[in-house]
Design a protein around this motif. Structure first.
Motif, mmCIF file in Angstrom:
data_model
loop_
_atom_site.group_PDB
_atom_site.id
_atom_site.type_symbol
_atom_site.label_atom_id
_atom_site.label_comp_id
_atom_site.label_asym_id
_atom_site.label_seq_id
_atom_site.Cartn_x
_atom_site.Cartn_y
_atom_site.Cartn_z
ATOM 1 N N THR A 173 -2.061 -1.649 4.349
ATOM 2 C CA THR A 173 -1.298 -2.643 3.599
ATOM 3 C C THR A 173 -1.987 -3.076 2.319
ATOM 4 O O THR A 173 -1.349 -3.659 1.445
ATOM 5 C CB THR A 173 -1.025 -3.887 4.471
ATOM 6 O OG1 THR A 173 -2.264 -4.436 4.899
ATOM 7 C CG2 THR A 173 -0.166 -3.550 5.666
ATOM 8 N N LEU A 175 5.162 -4.788 0.752
ATOM 9 C CA LEU A 175 4.672 -5.630 1.842
ATOM 10 C C LEU A 175 5.807 -6.436 2.459
ATOM 11 O O LEU A 175 5.898 -6.557 3.680
ATOM 12 C CB LEU A 175 3.597 -6.594 1.332
ATOM 13 C CG LEU A 175 2.176 -6.086 1.314
ATOM 14 C CD1 LEU A 175 1.267 -7.092 0.622
ATOM 15 C CD2 LEU A 175 1.683 -5.795 2.704
ATOM 16 N N GLN A 215 7.824 -4.214 4.623
ATOM 17 C CA GLN A 215 7.085 -3.888 5.845
ATOM 18 C C GLN A 215 7.090 -5.070 6.823
ATOM 19 O O GLN A 215 7.282 -4.890 8.022
ATOM 20 C CB GLN A 215 5.655 -3.476 5.516
ATOM 21 C CG GLN A 215 4.898 -2.986 6.737
ATOM 22 C CD GLN A 215 3.587 -2.329 6.363
ATOM 23 O OE1 GLN A 215 3.317 -2.059 5.195
ATOM 24 N NE2 GLN A 215 2.768 -2.076 7.348
#
Length: 115
Positions: A39, A47, A50
């Motif tokens: 990440t 991000l 995700q």
């Protein structure tokens, strides 16, 4: 890569270039480190996507667990009703039926009236 030291050295050398976590890396701290490394290079939008995907997966797992629990609960209740019905057919006393099925006296009386 057999020892934990070997695995950490491998991680430090290759963390930024790996597409997947090696299957021998089962230690929780190593897996966490890979997640952090994966990440670290993402943009804010990536991000966000995700995290939303991860939240969706957690919600789905929760829904599946609830469905599994509810299904088991329904199955147990249904089995108790069938058992109570058979016990009523065989003229078992109300207290005995309650003891072995967990059904209330009212539920058992309703079954008796239906049959």
């Amino acid at each position: 890569m057999e020892t934990i030291t070997d695995k950490w050295i491998y991680f430090i050398k290759h963390a930024g270039e790996l597409d997947f976590i090696p299957t021998t890396f089962v230690e929780p701290h190593l897996r966490e480190a890979f997640d952090i490394a994966n990440t670290a290079s993402l943009t804010e939008e990536e991000l966000d996507v995700q995290f939303k995907r991860r939240d969706f997966i957690y919600l789905q797992r929760g829904a599946l667990e609830k469905a599994r629990h509810d299904g088991i609960e329904y199955g147990e209740k249904h089995a108790n009703i069938l058992t109570a019905q058979k016990m009523l057919d065989d003229a078992f006393p109300l207290d005995v039926i309650h003891k072995y099925t967990g059904l209330t006296h009212e539920q058992i009386e309703e079954l008796r009236e239906k049959s």
